[in-house]
Design a protein around this motif. Structure first.
Motif, PDB file in Angstrom:
ATOM      1  N   GLU A 182       0.823  -1.209   0.000  1.00  0.00           N
ATOM      2  CA  GLU A 182       0.000   0.000   0.000  1.00  0.00           C
ATOM      3  C   GLU A 182       0.856   1.258   0.000  1.00  0.00           C
ATOM      4  N   HIS A 221      -1.806   7.772  -3.350  1.00  0.00           N
ATOM      5  CA  HIS A 221      -3.003   7.919  -2.518  1.00  0.00           C
ATOM      6  C   HIS A 221      -3.867   9.012  -3.140  1.00  0.00           C
ATOM      7  N   GLU A 236     -11.133   8.569  -4.442  1.00  0.00           N
ATOM      8  CA  GLU A 236     -11.703   7.566  -5.341  1.00  0.00           C
ATOM      9  C   GLU A 236     -12.252   8.177  -6.618  1.00  0.00           C
ATOM     10  N   SER A 238      -8.415  -0.388  -2.554  1.00  0.00           N
ATOM     11  CA  SER A 238      -8.907   0.926  -2.959  1.00  0.00           C
ATOM     12  C   SER A 238      -9.006   1.018  -4.479  1.00  0.00           C
ATOM     13  N   SER A 281     -11.993  -0.998  -5.545  1.00  0.00           N
ATOM     14  CA  SER A 281     -13.219  -0.252  -5.261  1.00  0.00           C
ATOM     15  C   SER A 281     -13.487   0.782  -6.356  1.00  0.00           C
TER      16      SER A 281
END
Length: 463
Positions: free
Chosen positions: A49, A54, A57, A81, A84
């Motif tokens: 990760e 980062h 979304e 993530s 998703s």
């Protein structure tokens, strides 16, 4: 706040592209790992990760929407993530990126249930395990909008998306008009009788004079020819169209139907395209018919009369709506190349594409106007939906070229051992090149072009 960030990045463009490039670099680095050399889609290991960008979304969704399907599927397997964001992108129907066509083929060494997809954009192959019946036991009779239309040795037809692995059985061939099965004592179908008739210039042609009782070896050849899949404007359903042998007549059904409909009055069709609720079909003589299949009775309008005679030569004729609006006809001429002295040795015959010509169909004057250059466009012709694409959207493709595959019905159905005629044709100087040398693909079933798609049948049936 996040929406404002997305808008700003999309307006600048360069930052979004940089982020997208960074993601692509990470994905391609992963795809080179030794344990995924087989290149099965969706088997990437998780990344740490801390090594990932980062991002909100909604911003990540915007970036992933720029990826082609192989990279998108890699991204969905990287971490929770990213998965998703992929799920959001797919479930909301926001993924609409145009895909670079690929070559679908099989490989004996890979197994009977494995399909291979050669990516022109990446110049690499992906292998996908597909549901039964085994793909190497089927004929590939068409490819449109990400779907393959197949028929197996029992004459059962399926619609198959090799990317999502979803498939659905199409109506049985015995529901086709003028097709009757012959049963053995146990009740199993052993043969079909094709009673097709076709009138042309006052003369009736009958399949009985061509051997109407069909053994299992030949039944696919005489019951089906080419298949197309279109999203029907009026219903939103998938419309499957067959150009049936031996007279090039049309049968059609919608996904979920129990039987095929039939257009008996017309024939000699070679290719189809669909636009604004109408099916456009071109005949061997260059005629163009606009067919409305939305009502209880198919309505046919001749929008262009014949432009050639039967004796004008042996060629394949294609039709498409060009991105700039014109209706184009593509003529591909093949020649036989005998590599052994005996012309009876069919395994020694090679089919070679000799020429590809492009014409604008003037529907007012009902004549063809030859186009000498496609400028920044490229063609895809073969046993698939005919395509004309802008190289600005697909930079890995060669402008003013035609990517072609075999599509002579007799040739790809009867002869399993012949080398396939697949390559890239330069429309400027009539030269040709191989896609890959030596060729990676097997010669059975005959490879077809396919445009990868994430479309799912259950979503289409729910519409």
């Amino acid at each position: 706040m996040a929406t404002c960030i997305v808008a700003s990045i999309m307006s600048i463009g360069r930052l979004a592209t940089a982020l997208c490039s960074a993601i692509l670099g990470a994905l391609h680095k992963l795809s080179a790992l030794p344990h995924i050399e087989e290149e099965h889609v969706g088997v990437l290991p998780s990344m740490v990760e801390a090594e990932l960008p980062h991002l909100p979304e909604d911003l990540l969704v915007q970036i992933l929407s720029r990826l082609e399907i192989p990279d998108l599927l890699r991204a969905s397997s990287v971490c929770s993530s990213w998965h998703s964001a992929y799920t959001t992108l797919h479930s909301l129907g926001q993924y609409k990126r145009h895909q670079t066509p690929c070559l679908f083929y099989t490989s004996e060494s890979a197994g009977k249930n494995v399909g291979c997809i050669y990516s022109l954009a990446e110049q690499r192959t992906y292998k996908i395990t597909l549901p039964d019946p085994p793909i190497r036991d089927r004929y590939l009779i068409g490819s449109s909008d990400g779907w393959l239309v197949t028929i197996d040795d029992k004459c059962e037809m399926h619609l198959l998306n090799p990317v999502t692995r979803e498939q659905m059985a199409l109506p049985p061939v015995i529901t086709m008009e003028q097709v009757n099965p012959t049963y053995d004592e146990s009740g199993a179908i052993v043969k079909y009788e094709n009673r097709s008739q076709f009138w042309h210039d006052g003369v009736m042609f009958s399949s009985r004079s061509m051997g109407s009782i069909i053994s299992p070896r030949w039944q696919q050849l005489f019951l089906t020819g080419r298949a197309f899949v279109f999203s029907e404007t009026s219903t939103g359903k998938l419309l499957v169209v067959l150009i049936r042998n031996p007279f090039g007549q049309l049968s059609f059904a919608r996904v979920g139907d129990d039987e095929w409909d039939y257009l008996p009055e017309y024939g000699r069709y070679e290719d189809c395209t669909y636009k604004d609720g109408l099916l456009y079909a071109v005949t061997t003589l260059g005629e163009i018919h606009a067919i409305d299949l939305s009502g209880p009775i198919a309505m046919v309008k001749v929008v262009m009369g014949k432009v050639m005679d039967i004796g004008d030569g042996d060629r394949n004729t294609y039709i498409l709506h060009a991105p700039w609006g014109d209706v184009l006809q593509i003529w591909k001429t093949e020649e036989d190349d005998y590599i052994h002295p005996s012309e009876d040795d069919y395994d020694a015959i090679l089919k070679n594409t000799a020429s590809i010509e492009v014409y604008k169909s003037d529907l007012v004057e009902e004549k063809l106007v030859k186009i000498n250059r496609l400028q920044d466009h490229v063609l895809f012709v073969g046993h698939n939906q005919t395509l004309c694409l802008r190289t600005e959207e697909f930079p890995s493709l060669k402008a003013n070229h035609a990517y072609f595959t075999d599509d002579s019905q007799n040739w790809i159905t009867e002869f399993k051992n012949n080398r396939r005629d697949i390559g890239v044709f330069n429309l400027e100087d009539n030269s040709r090149d191989e896609l890959v040398s030596p060729q990676l693909w097997s010669n059975w079933p005959s490879p077809v072009w396919i445009t990868p798609s994430l479309a799912k049948l259950n979503l289409i049936l729910d519409m």
